[in-house]
Enzyme design. Structure first.
Site, PDB file in Angstrom:
ATOM      1  N   THR A  33      -5.737  -7.802   0.062  1.00  0.00           N
ATOM      2  CA  THR A  33      -4.772  -6.701  -0.019  1.00  0.00           C
ATOM      3  C   THR A  33      -5.429  -5.546  -0.759  1.00  0.00           C
ATOM      4  OG1 THR A  33      -2.932  -8.248  -0.002  1.00  0.00           O
ATOM      5  CG2 THR A  33      -2.472  -6.011  -0.776  1.00  0.00           C
ATOM      6  N   TYR A  34      -5.516  -4.398  -0.077  1.00  0.00           N
ATOM      7  CA  TYR A  34      -6.150  -3.202  -0.637  1.00  0.00           C
ATOM      8  C   TYR A  34      -5.091  -2.264  -1.191  1.00  0.00           C
ATOM      9  CZ  TYR A  34     -10.463  -4.762   1.465  1.00  0.00           C
ATOM     10  OH  TYR A  34     -11.580  -5.490   1.777  1.00  0.00           O
ATOM     11  N   PHE A  35      -5.490  -1.525  -2.241  1.00  0.00           N
ATOM     12  CA  PHE A  35      -4.563  -0.642  -2.935  1.00  0.00           C
ATOM     13  C   PHE A  35      -5.064   0.793  -2.939  1.00  0.00           C
ATOM     14  CE2 PHE A  35      -3.732  -4.842  -4.462  1.00  0.00           C
ATOM     15  CZ  PHE A  35      -2.351  -4.881  -4.594  1.00  0.00           C
ATOM     16  N   VAL A 103      -2.081  -0.670   0.646  1.00  0.00           N
ATOM     17  CA  VAL A 103      -2.483   0.033   1.847  1.00  0.00           C
ATOM     18  C   VAL A 103      -2.382  -0.891   3.058  1.00  0.00           C
ATOM     19  CG1 VAL A 103      -4.396   1.211   3.025  1.00  0.00           C
ATOM     20  CG2 VAL A 103      -4.066   1.513   0.572  1.00  0.00           C
TER      21      VAL A 103
END
Length: 184
Positions: A33-35, A103
């Protein structure tokens, strides 16, 4: 530490060559999980922040990872800082409270193979993107990056890789969504 990484597009024949020539370490399932930073555009600065949940052999591990800008024109080489975390949901909550936004989550299966001391090959099947091969080594200083990239590139070519990719899975997935009208 500097993660020296070269990635290429793969097919089943490339996967089979790796399976025939190198020792399997393990098969893993990744959920990355990208931020998005609240004040800085990581797309412009070429940085990334993610939480990775990794499952293998009945085990669970999670990491918070910062990836700095790429430092080499021919590879995905960059500074990487990774720390283990015990509760990814709580860490996500902390990031959200600090203004970070999720994101995208990328899911993949990964087979890890031992090549030589300090060199690992990953065979990745990325949901929505297909098959890739990554080869990586760690470097303790920038002076050895260019030669290391050359060695890693040659190994992938010897396995039949013809097309290389510098973009991250996140970049590829976001571009795919824009092309298919899904990005917002």
């Amino acid at each position: 530490m500097i993660e020296v990484e070269v990635k290429g597009y793969a097919d089943e024949s490339v996967f089979e060559r790796v399976r025939e020539n190198f020792k399997l370490i393990r098969k893993e399932y990744h959920e990355d999980t990208y931020f998005r930073h609240p004040c800085r555009d990581f797309a412009e600065t070429d940085e990334a922040l993610r939480i990775r949940i990794r499952r293998f052999n009945g085990h669970f591990e999670a990491f918070l990872t910062y990836k700095g800008p790429k430092i080499d024109r021919n590879s995905k080489t960059r500074k990487e800082i990774e720390v283990p975390i015990s509760d990814p949901d709580k860490h996500t909550e902390i990031l959200r409270n600090l203004g970070f936004e999720e994101v995208l989550t990328i899911e993949k299966t990964r087979e890890k193979y031992y090549v030589d001391k300090g060199i690992i090959i990953d065979l990745d099947e990325v949901n929505g993107l297909g098959k890739f091969i990554e080869i990586e080594a760690l470097a303790d200083r920038e002076e050895i990056v260019e030669e290391t990239v050359k060695i890693l590139h040659e190994i992938l070519e010897s396995l039949g890789v013809e097309r290389f990719e510098r973009r991250s899975y996140l970049e590829l997935m976001l571009e795919r969504e824009v092309e298919h009208g899904k990005a917002g």
